[in-house]
Design a protein around this motif. Sequence first.
Motif, PDB file in Angstrom:
ATOM      1  N   SER A 101      -2.097  -0.859  -4.033  1.00 21.73           N
ATOM      2  CA  SER A 101      -3.537  -0.580  -3.794  1.00 21.73           C
ATOM      3  C   SER A 101      -3.914   0.550  -4.605  1.00 21.73           C
TER       4      SER A 101
ATOM      5  N   SER B  40      -2.788   4.171  -3.715  1.00 19.71           N
ATOM      6  CA  SER B  40      -1.501   4.762  -4.105  1.00 19.71           C
ATOM      7  C   SER B  40      -1.215   4.771  -5.620  1.00 19.71           C
TER       8      SER B  40
ATOM      9  N   SER C  77       0.838  -1.239   0.178  1.00 23.13           N
ATOM     10  CA  SER C  77       0.039  -0.173  -0.021  1.00 23.13           C
ATOM     11  C   SER C  77       0.762   1.313  -0.106  1.00 23.13           C
ATOM     12  N   LYS C  78       2.186   1.039   0.341  1.00 18.49           N
ATOM     13  CA  LYS C  78       3.126   2.265   0.291  1.00 18.49           C
ATOM     14  C   LYS C  78       4.309   1.840  -0.344  1.00 18.49           C
TER      15      LYS C  78
END
Length: 227
Positions: A181, A184, A161-162
């Motif tokens: 995700s 992002s 997600s990051k």
Amino acid sequence: MKYIAHRGQPLHAPENTIPSFILAAEKEHYYGIECDIYSTKDNHFVVFHNDDLMYMCKNPAKIMDLTLEEIKAFSIRAGKKIKSYSGLQIPQLSEFLEICSKYNKAAIIEIKHIHNLTQLTDLIAVIDEYPSLEVIIISFNMNYLKYLRALVNIPLQYLTSKLSDEMIYDCRANLIDISISKESVKPALIKRLKKEGFKIAVFTVNDKKQAKQFEKLGIDYLTTDKL
């Protein structure tokens, strides 16, 4: 852009079950079907999302603390919207692969958790039983993917997600693609990753307009519950 059915068709049958996978497999526009796996106490691989059985079976037992025989004793509760399915069991990975092979769909296997890294050799042995099947292995655990890359040349994707510069370097060094995700996704990031040669997947997208925007950005794979 290739569409991937997230845990089968979870809006029409219980997620990660045989009926859910078959419903997805019968739809021509899906390139592949995604599932989640854990290792059992006795070194088998089963398809399940959560680390315990509470959500699907109303039991607090941890799936990795159970043998395959013990897991098979549980029934999945379908829920109010999909009552027509009852008495379903938690599938083994081989059952999922059989469906993908029969319907000519790519098998997208997310490794949730395993007891130890050496079990990844056993995982590859299971996959090798289906030599004509296209397989992509994905995981949030970079160590799993690095270990697999030392074993095989099949496509791998790092779920996140990051995304940091360090992660991008790790992926590039180990020939691992990236699955991010939907929150992002930024045009500048996608442009950078495409320039560096990555294939890019996005999860989990259920809005048609958003899917079209991602397609214009050059996203390679899109995971969805219903599109």
